[in-house]
Design an enzyme around this catalytic site. Structure first.
Site, short mmCIF file in Angstrom:
data_model
loop_
_atom_site.label_atom_id
_atom_site.label_comp_id
_atom_site.label_asym_id
_atom_site.label_seq_id
_atom_site.Cartn_x
_atom_site.Cartn_y
_atom_site.Cartn_z
CG ASP A 67 -1.14 8.90 13.87
OD1 ASP A 67 -0.68 10.04 13.66
OD2 ASP A 67 -1.25 8.04 12.99
CG ASN A 136 -1.81 -1.55 6.55
OD1 ASN A 136 -2.12 -0.36 6.53
ND2 ASN A 136 -1.33 -2.12 7.63
CG HIS A 138 -2.31 2.44 8.52
ND1 HIS A 138 -1.13 1.74 8.39
CD2 HIS A 138 -1.96 3.75 8.44
CE1 HIS A 138 -0.13 2.59 8.26
NE2 HIS A 138 -0.61 3.83 8.28
CD GLU A 143 -1.27 -0.81 11.39
OE1 GLU A 143 -1.71 -0.87 10.21
OE2 GLU A 143 -0.08 -0.62 11.66
C1 GLP Z 1 1.76 6.60 9.11
C2 GLP Z 1 0.77 7.49 9.86
C3 GLP Z 1 -0.48 7.73 9.07
C4 GLP Z 1 -0.11 8.12 7.64
C5 GLP Z 1 0.59 6.97 6.98
C6 GLP Z 1 0.96 7.21 5.53
O1 GLP Z 1 1.64 5.27 9.47
N1 GLP Z 1 0.42 6.96 11.15
O2 GLP Z 1 -1.26 8.73 9.71
O3 GLP Z 1 -1.27 8.45 6.95
O4 GLP Z 1 1.77 6.68 7.70
O5 GLP Z 1 2.18 7.86 5.41
P1 GLP Z 1 2.73 8.47 4.06
O6 GLP Z 1 1.93 9.69 3.79
O7 GLP Z 1 4.16 8.80 4.37
O8 GLP Z 1 2.58 7.44 3.03
#
Ligand code: GLP
Length: 241
Positions: A67, A136, A138, A143
Protein backbone atom coordinates in the site's frame (compact mmCIF):
# COMPACT_ATOMS: atom_id res chain seq x y z
CA UNK A 1 -3.79 -21.74 10.05
CA UNK A 2 -0.54 -22.00 11.88
CA UNK A 3 -0.36 -19.83 14.97
CA UNK A 4 2.92 -19.11 16.70
CA UNK A 5 3.14 -17.17 19.96
CA UNK A 6 6.46 -15.47 20.62
CA UNK A 7 7.73 -14.29 23.99
CA UNK A 8 10.18 -11.61 22.86
CA UNK A 9 10.65 -9.12 20.07
CA UNK A 10 13.70 -11.10 18.97
CA UNK A 11 11.67 -14.28 18.68
CA UNK A 12 8.88 -12.41 16.88
CA UNK A 13 11.27 -11.11 14.22
CA UNK A 14 13.24 -14.35 14.11
CA UNK A 15 10.19 -16.56 13.52
CA UNK A 16 8.97 -14.27 10.76
CA UNK A 17 12.42 -14.21 9.13
CA UNK A 18 12.53 -18.01 9.28
CA UNK A 19 9.27 -18.13 7.32
CA UNK A 20 10.70 -15.88 4.64
CA UNK A 21 13.90 -17.94 4.54
CA UNK A 22 12.01 -21.20 4.14
CA UNK A 23 10.00 -19.76 1.25
CA UNK A 24 13.15 -18.49 -0.48
CA UNK A 25 14.88 -21.83 0.00
CA UNK A 26 12.06 -23.44 -1.99
CA UNK A 27 11.31 -20.56 -4.36
CA UNK A 28 14.31 -18.21 -4.68
CA UNK A 29 12.49 -15.98 -7.18
CA UNK A 30 9.37 -15.65 -5.01
CA UNK A 31 7.07 -12.64 -5.37
CA UNK A 32 6.65 -11.04 -1.95
CA UNK A 33 4.39 -8.20 -0.80
CA UNK A 34 5.80 -6.08 2.03
CA UNK A 35 4.06 -4.11 4.78
CA UNK A 36 5.08 -0.90 6.49
CA UNK A 37 4.48 0.09 10.10
CA UNK A 38 6.37 -0.60 13.29
CA UNK A 39 5.51 -4.31 13.33
CA UNK A 40 7.84 -5.55 10.56
CA UNK A 41 10.87 -3.39 11.41
CA UNK A 42 12.57 -6.18 13.38
CA UNK A 43 11.88 -8.64 10.58
CA UNK A 44 13.53 -6.35 8.06
CA UNK A 45 16.57 -5.92 10.31
CA UNK A 46 16.80 -9.70 10.61
CA UNK A 47 16.53 -10.21 6.84
CA UNK A 48 19.27 -7.63 6.26
CA UNK A 49 21.52 -9.33 8.80
CA UNK A 50 20.91 -12.79 7.33
CA UNK A 51 21.64 -11.50 3.87
CA UNK A 52 24.83 -9.74 5.00
CA UNK A 53 25.97 -12.99 6.65
CA UNK A 54 25.47 -14.82 3.37
CA UNK A 55 22.62 -16.91 4.82
CA UNK A 56 19.76 -15.52 2.77
CA UNK A 57 20.10 -14.44 -0.85
CA UNK A 58 17.38 -11.88 -1.64
CA UNK A 59 18.58 -10.98 -5.11
CA UNK A 60 16.35 -13.41 -7.01
CA UNK A 61 13.15 -12.51 -5.20
CA UNK A 62 10.69 -9.86 -6.38
CA UNK A 63 9.24 -7.28 -4.00
CA UNK A 64 6.04 -5.23 -4.07
CA UNK A 65 4.58 -2.84 -1.55
CA UNK A 66 1.14 -3.58 -0.18
CA UNK A 67 0.00 0.00 0.00
CA UNK A 68 0.89 3.66 -0.28
CA UNK A 69 -0.47 7.11 0.51
CA UNK A 70 -2.24 8.76 -2.42
CA UNK A 71 -0.52 11.99 -3.41
CA UNK A 72 2.82 11.15 -1.79
CA UNK A 73 5.75 10.59 -4.17
CA UNK A 74 8.06 7.60 -3.63
CA UNK A 75 10.97 9.99 -3.01
CA UNK A 76 9.08 11.68 -0.15
CA UNK A 77 10.47 10.23 3.05
CA UNK A 78 6.95 9.86 4.45
CA UNK A 79 5.99 7.46 1.66
CA UNK A 80 5.70 3.75 2.27
CA UNK A 81 8.04 3.27 -0.67
CA UNK A 82 10.75 5.28 1.12
CA UNK A 83 10.10 3.33 4.33
CA UNK A 84 10.64 0.01 2.60
CA UNK A 85 13.77 1.28 0.84
CA UNK A 86 15.22 2.51 4.16
CA UNK A 87 14.46 -0.61 6.13
CA UNK A 88 15.14 -3.28 3.53
CA UNK A 89 15.21 -2.76 -0.20
CA UNK A 90 18.10 -0.29 -0.52
CA UNK A 91 20.05 -2.07 2.21
CA UNK A 92 20.11 -5.46 0.48
CA UNK A 93 21.39 -6.73 -2.82
CA UNK A 94 18.16 -6.56 -4.78
CA UNK A 95 18.18 -5.54 -8.44
CA UNK A 96 16.07 -2.46 -9.19
CA UNK A 97 14.00 -4.40 -11.70
CA UNK A 98 12.93 -6.77 -8.91
CA UNK A 99 11.28 -3.96 -6.96
CA UNK A 100 7.86 -2.55 -7.78
CA UNK A 101 6.63 0.17 -5.47
CA UNK A 102 3.33 1.99 -5.91
CA UNK A 103 3.63 5.60 -7.05
CA UNK A 104 1.26 7.48 -4.80
CA UNK A 105 1.72 10.63 -6.90
CA UNK A 106 0.95 8.95 -10.22
CA UNK A 107 -1.08 11.34 -12.41
CA UNK A 108 -3.44 8.49 -13.31
CA UNK A 109 -3.89 6.63 -10.03
CA UNK A 110 -6.26 4.03 -11.52
CA UNK A 111 -3.66 3.19 -14.16
CA UNK A 112 -1.04 2.93 -11.43
CA UNK A 113 -3.23 0.46 -9.53
CA UNK A 114 -3.74 -1.59 -12.69
CA UNK A 115 0.02 -1.55 -13.38
CA UNK A 116 0.69 -2.92 -9.88
CA UNK A 117 -1.78 -5.78 -10.44
CA UNK A 118 -0.24 -6.49 -13.84
CA UNK A 119 3.27 -6.59 -12.36
CA UNK A 120 2.15 -9.09 -9.71
CA UNK A 121 0.31 -11.16 -12.32
CA UNK A 122 3.45 -11.19 -14.48
CA UNK A 123 5.21 -12.96 -11.60
CA UNK A 124 2.40 -15.53 -11.43
CA UNK A 125 0.76 -13.92 -8.40
CA UNK A 126 2.14 -13.46 -4.91
CA UNK A 127 4.02 -16.30 -3.28
CA UNK A 128 3.90 -14.50 0.05
CA UNK A 129 2.00 -11.55 1.45
CA UNK A 130 3.53 -10.32 4.71
CA UNK A 131 0.97 -8.33 6.68
CA UNK A 132 0.74 -6.17 9.74
CA UNK A 133 -2.63 -5.59 11.36
CA UNK A 134 -4.53 -2.38 12.03
CA UNK A 135 -6.21 -2.05 15.41
CA UNK A 136 -9.55 -1.87 13.54
CA UNK A 137 -8.71 -5.13 11.74
CA UNK A 138 -7.41 -3.54 8.56
CA UNK A 139 -4.87 -5.37 6.43
CA UNK A 140 -2.78 -3.20 4.13
CA UNK A 141 -5.22 -0.27 3.73
CA UNK A 142 -8.33 -2.44 3.48
CA UNK A 143 -10.52 -0.81 6.07
CA UNK A 144 -13.69 -2.25 7.65
CA UNK A 145 -16.32 -2.84 4.98
CA UNK A 146 -13.78 -3.19 2.16
CA UNK A 147 -14.69 -5.67 -0.59
CA UNK A 148 -13.03 -9.05 -0.36
CA UNK A 149 -12.55 -9.59 -4.08
CA UNK A 150 -10.62 -6.48 -5.12
CA UNK A 151 -7.24 -5.92 -6.70
CA UNK A 152 -5.21 -2.76 -6.13
CA UNK A 153 -7.47 0.24 -5.70
CA UNK A 154 -7.89 3.65 -4.07
CA UNK A 155 -9.53 3.76 -0.65
CA UNK A 156 -10.52 6.49 1.81
CA UNK A 157 -8.62 6.12 5.09
CA UNK A 158 -10.54 6.07 8.36
CA UNK A 159 -9.85 8.76 10.92
CA UNK A 160 -8.54 6.07 13.29
CA UNK A 161 -6.00 4.87 10.73
CA UNK A 162 -4.95 8.43 9.85
CA UNK A 163 -4.38 9.21 13.53
CA UNK A 164 -2.49 5.97 14.16
CA UNK A 165 -0.23 6.64 11.19
CA UNK A 166 0.28 10.32 12.04
CA UNK A 167 1.86 9.20 15.32
CA UNK A 168 4.92 8.07 13.32
CA UNK A 169 5.49 11.58 12.01
CA UNK A 170 6.33 14.06 14.75
CA UNK A 171 7.19 16.55 12.02
CA UNK A 172 3.49 17.25 11.50
CA UNK A 173 3.12 15.37 8.21
CA UNK A 174 -0.57 15.38 7.32
CA UNK A 175 -1.61 11.80 6.59
CA UNK A 176 -3.50 11.90 3.29
CA UNK A 177 -7.22 11.22 3.12
CA UNK A 178 -6.76 8.30 0.73
CA UNK A 179 -4.55 5.29 0.28
CA UNK A 180 -3.75 2.99 -2.61
CA UNK A 181 -3.80 -0.62 -1.55
CA UNK A 182 -3.62 -4.15 -2.79
CA UNK A 183 -7.15 -5.42 -2.28
CA UNK A 184 -8.19 -8.32 -0.15
CA UNK A 185 -8.84 -10.45 -3.24
CA UNK A 186 -5.23 -10.10 -4.23
CA UNK A 187 -3.96 -10.74 -0.73
CA UNK A 188 -6.13 -13.83 -0.36
CA UNK A 189 -4.81 -15.12 -3.67
CA UNK A 190 -1.26 -15.18 -2.25
CA UNK A 191 -0.04 -18.74 -1.83
CA UNK A 192 1.21 -17.93 1.65
CA UNK A 193 0.23 -15.18 4.06
CA UNK A 194 2.32 -14.22 7.06
CA UNK A 195 0.35 -12.06 9.49
CA UNK A 196 2.44 -10.35 12.17
CA UNK A 197 0.56 -9.14 15.23
CA UNK A 198 2.26 -7.14 17.95
CA UNK A 199 1.03 -4.85 20.70
CA UNK A 200 -2.03 -4.64 22.92
CA UNK A 201 -3.88 -2.36 20.48
CA UNK A 202 -4.25 -5.36 18.17
CA UNK A 203 -5.98 -7.64 20.69
CA UNK A 204 -9.53 -7.13 19.47
CA UNK A 205 -8.59 -7.52 15.80
CA UNK A 206 -6.61 -10.69 16.50
CA UNK A 207 -9.54 -11.99 18.55
CA UNK A 208 -11.83 -11.46 15.54
CA UNK A 209 -9.51 -13.58 13.37
CA UNK A 210 -9.16 -16.32 15.96
CA UNK A 211 -12.94 -16.45 16.39
CA UNK A 212 -12.88 -17.76 12.79
CA UNK A 213 -16.12 -16.03 11.78
CA UNK A 214 -15.67 -14.12 8.51
CA UNK A 215 -16.99 -10.59 9.08
CA UNK A 216 -16.56 -7.69 6.60
CA UNK A 217 -16.37 -5.29 9.56
CA UNK A 218 -13.06 -6.99 10.45
CA UNK A 219 -11.10 -7.20 7.18
CA UNK A 220 -8.51 -9.54 8.71
CA UNK A 221 -11.20 -12.22 9.00
CA UNK A 222 -11.06 -12.52 5.20
CA UNK A 223 -8.00 -14.67 5.92
CA UNK A 224 -10.06 -17.26 7.84
CA UNK A 225 -9.50 -20.63 6.23
CA UNK A 226 -6.61 -19.50 4.02
CA UNK A 227 -4.59 -22.69 3.57
CA UNK A 228 -1.23 -20.92 3.68
CA UNK A 229 -1.85 -18.62 6.63
CA UNK A 230 0.69 -18.28 9.40
CA UNK A 231 0.06 -15.90 12.28
CA UNK A 232 2.96 -14.83 14.47
CA UNK A 233 1.78 -12.99 17.54
CA UNK A 234 3.04 -11.63 20.85
CA UNK A 235 2.49 -14.16 23.60
CA UNK A 236 1.03 -11.25 25.60
CA UNK A 237 -1.99 -11.43 23.28
CA UNK A 238 -2.66 -15.08 24.08
CA UNK A 239 -5.58 -14.17 26.34
CA UNK A 240 -7.66 -12.91 23.41
CA UNK A 241 -8.37 -16.45 22.35
C1 GLP B 1 -0.75 0.95 8.40
C2 GLP B 1 -0.43 0.11 7.17
C3 GLP B 1 -0.67 -1.34 7.41
C4 GLP B 1 -0.03 -1.75 8.73
C5 GLP B 1 -0.71 -1.03 9.85
C6 GLP B 1 -0.19 -1.41 11.23
O1 GLP B 1 -2.04 1.46 8.38
N1 GLP B 1 -1.18 0.53 6.01
O2 GLP B 1 -0.14 -2.09 6.31
O3 GLP B 1 -0.14 -3.13 8.88
O4 GLP B 1 -0.54 0.35 9.66
O5 GLP B 1 0.91 -0.65 11.58
P1 GLP B 1 1.82 -0.95 12.84
O6 GLP B 1 2.62 -2.16 12.51
O7 GLP B 1 2.69 0.27 12.97
O8 GLP B 1 0.92 -1.14 13.99
Amino acid sequence: MQLEWTETGEAFAGQAAARVASLLAETPDAAIALPTGSTPIGLYARLRAMEAAGELPLSHAHFFNLDEYVGVAPANRHSFAAFLRRHLLDEADIPAEHIRLLRGDAPDIEAEAAAHDAAVAARGGLDLAILGLGSNGHIAFNEPGAPWDAGTHVVPLTEATRMANAAYFPDGFQVPSHGLTMGIGMIRAARRVLLMVSGPAKAEALGALLAARPDPDWPVTALCGHPGLTVIADAALRGVR
